[in-house]
Write a protein that holds these residues in place. Structure first.
Motif, short mmCIF file in Angstrom:
data_model
loop_
_atom_site.label_atom_id
_atom_site.label_comp_id
_atom_site.label_asym_id
_atom_site.label_seq_id
_atom_site.Cartn_x
_atom_site.Cartn_y
_atom_site.Cartn_z
N THR A 94 0.80 -1.23 0.00
CA THR A 94 0.00 0.00 0.00
C THR A 94 0.83 1.28 0.00
OG1 THR A 94 -0.16 -0.11 2.43
CG2 THR A 94 -1.96 -1.09 1.14
N MET A 95 2.10 1.19 0.37
CA MET A 95 2.97 2.36 0.40
C MET A 95 4.09 2.20 -0.62
SD MET A 95 1.54 4.27 2.71
CE MET A 95 2.77 5.53 3.06
N GLY A 96 4.58 3.31 -1.13
CA GLY A 96 5.64 3.28 -2.12
C GLY A 96 7.00 2.93 -1.52
N ARG A 97 7.95 2.65 -2.40
CA ARG A 97 9.30 2.28 -1.98
C ARG A 97 9.96 3.37 -1.11
NH1 ARG A 97 11.47 -2.26 -1.09
NH2 ARG A 97 11.94 -1.20 0.85
N PRO A 98 9.84 4.67 -1.45
CA PRO A 98 10.48 5.69 -0.61
C PRO A 98 10.00 5.67 0.84
CG PRO A 98 9.88 6.63 -2.73
CD PRO A 98 9.25 5.27 -2.66
N ALA A 99 8.70 5.43 1.06
CA ALA A 99 8.17 5.39 2.42
C ALA A 99 8.73 4.19 3.18
CB ALA A 99 6.64 5.34 2.38
N LEU A 100 8.80 3.05 2.52
CA LEU A 100 9.34 1.85 3.16
C LEU A 100 10.83 2.02 3.47
CD1 LEU A 100 7.61 -0.87 0.94
CD2 LEU A 100 6.86 0.01 3.16
N ASP A 140 -7.02 14.02 -2.07
CA ASP A 140 -8.47 13.95 -1.87
C ASP A 140 -8.98 12.51 -1.76
OD1 ASP A 140 -8.08 13.16 -4.45
OD2 ASP A 140 -9.32 14.73 -5.38
N ASP A 141 -8.06 11.56 -1.68
CA ASP A 141 -8.43 10.16 -1.52
C ASP A 141 -8.48 9.84 -0.03
OD1 ASP A 141 -8.54 7.38 -1.31
OD2 ASP A 141 -7.27 7.04 -3.05
N ALA A 142 -9.68 9.68 0.52
CA ALA A 142 -9.85 9.47 1.96
C ALA A 142 -9.11 8.22 2.43
CB ALA A 142 -11.33 9.37 2.30
N ALA A 143 -9.18 7.15 1.64
CA ALA A 143 -8.51 5.90 2.03
C ALA A 143 -7.00 6.09 2.06
CB ALA A 143 -8.87 4.78 1.06
N ALA A 144 -6.47 6.84 1.08
CA ALA A 144 -5.03 7.10 1.03
C ALA A 144 -4.61 7.94 2.23
CB ALA A 144 -4.66 7.81 -0.27
#
Length: 294
Positions: A94-100, A140-144
């Motif tokens: 669910t998260m991109g490589r930079p966040a991980l 604006d994506d509430a889930a994101a």
């Protein structure tokens, strides 16, 4: 196993360090390949972080490259054996490589020094403040947003526990004035900032407006301590993504930069002191003044 298409920052760093040592030793890719009974293509993939190198093979390479046993030798061996597993595994889809990569950098760091210009550092953010930051970022994506907030709060587990690494934050006064969310959100966030500074391993300083423009020219960055100074990492925050630096020149420059920021900033928060003892302006008195003014 085919070469990985998205190596982690740790894997890329290990490969870059091996290439640096090989070139310093004056060895070609073919010569390095002969040391581990491989071809030059495999060495190229190792140095790009796309494939792993077995422990015995890494030991041979480091010895041939002239890397004496010590902190750097052991640090590289540890990096190679690390499987990159941690609490962030639950976010891999669910998260991109930079966040991980950020989560792994934080978890493995021997200490963290960070300078923040416009917002309170993510490690200190309340849930409401973090949500307001995400909403402000044109998301604006509430889930994101929910996902980003949960991830940011999960990162904060690094600050807990007796074995937590030292964390030193220099925060520009502008970040304390910048309205993120409602006045109530800001008030609780400033209170949270004071509360986290009670931990003995956390140092919080405010860089005041009157200290000049030095802070503005340095941008937002963080230094992650490695097992040895040669393996430190600098991460620069940018609008769309982030940049990671580990060249010795950059490491030295940002270490000196942070030392100067800390020198120019107000004395760190000491929540154990009473308001009456604040004869001189310090970080705590400034934060309290702004908090009560909201």
């Amino acid at each position: 196993m085919p070469p990985r298409s998205q190596p982690s920052e740790r894997q890329r760093r290990l490969g870059a360090e091996l290439k640096k040592l090989r070139l310093r030793a004056g060895l070609s890719g073919d010569q390095a390949a002969n040391l581990i009974d491989a071809d030059r293509g495999r060495v190229s993939n190792i140095e790009a972080g796309r494939v792993d190198v077995p422990r015995n093979g890494l030991h041979k390479l480091l010895r041939a490259y002239g890397c004496a046993e010590g902190a750097l030798f052991e640090g590289l061996m540890t990096m190679a054996q690390d499987r990159g597993k941690g609490w962030w595994d639950g976010y891999r889809n669910t998260m991109g490589r930079p966040a991980l990569d950020l989560a792994e950098l934080e978890a493995r760091a021997s200490g963290i020094s960070t300078h923040e210009l416009l917002v309170i550092p993510g490690m200190f953010q309340t849930a409401d403040y973090a949500r307001a930051v995400c909403e402000t970022a044109d998301e604006d994506d509430a889930a994101a947003i929910d996902r980003y907030v949960c991830f940011r709060l999960d990162r904060q587990r690094l600050l807990a526990g007796e074995a937590a690494a030292p964390y030193h934050a220099v925060i520009h006064e502008g970040a304390l004035h910048t309205r993120v969310g409602s006045p109530q959100v800001m008030r609780k966030q400033l209170l949270r900032l004071i509360e986290v500074a009670r931990a003995p391993h956390i140092t919080v300083q405010v860089f005041p407006f009157e200290a000049g423009a030095f802070s503005a020219f340095s941008r937002t960055f963080a230094i992650f301590g490695g097992p040895t100074p040669e393996l430190d990492t600098v991460r620069l925050e940018q609008p769309v993504t982030s940049a990671v630096l580990h060249d010795p020149v950059h490491l030295d420059r940002y270490a000196r930069l942070f030392a100067r920021l800390s020198e120019l900033a107000l004395p760190p928060i000491d929540p154990d002191s009473s308001p009456e003892s604040h004869e001189d302006r310090d970080s705590l008195s400034l934060i309290q003044h702004l908090m009560y003014a909201l």
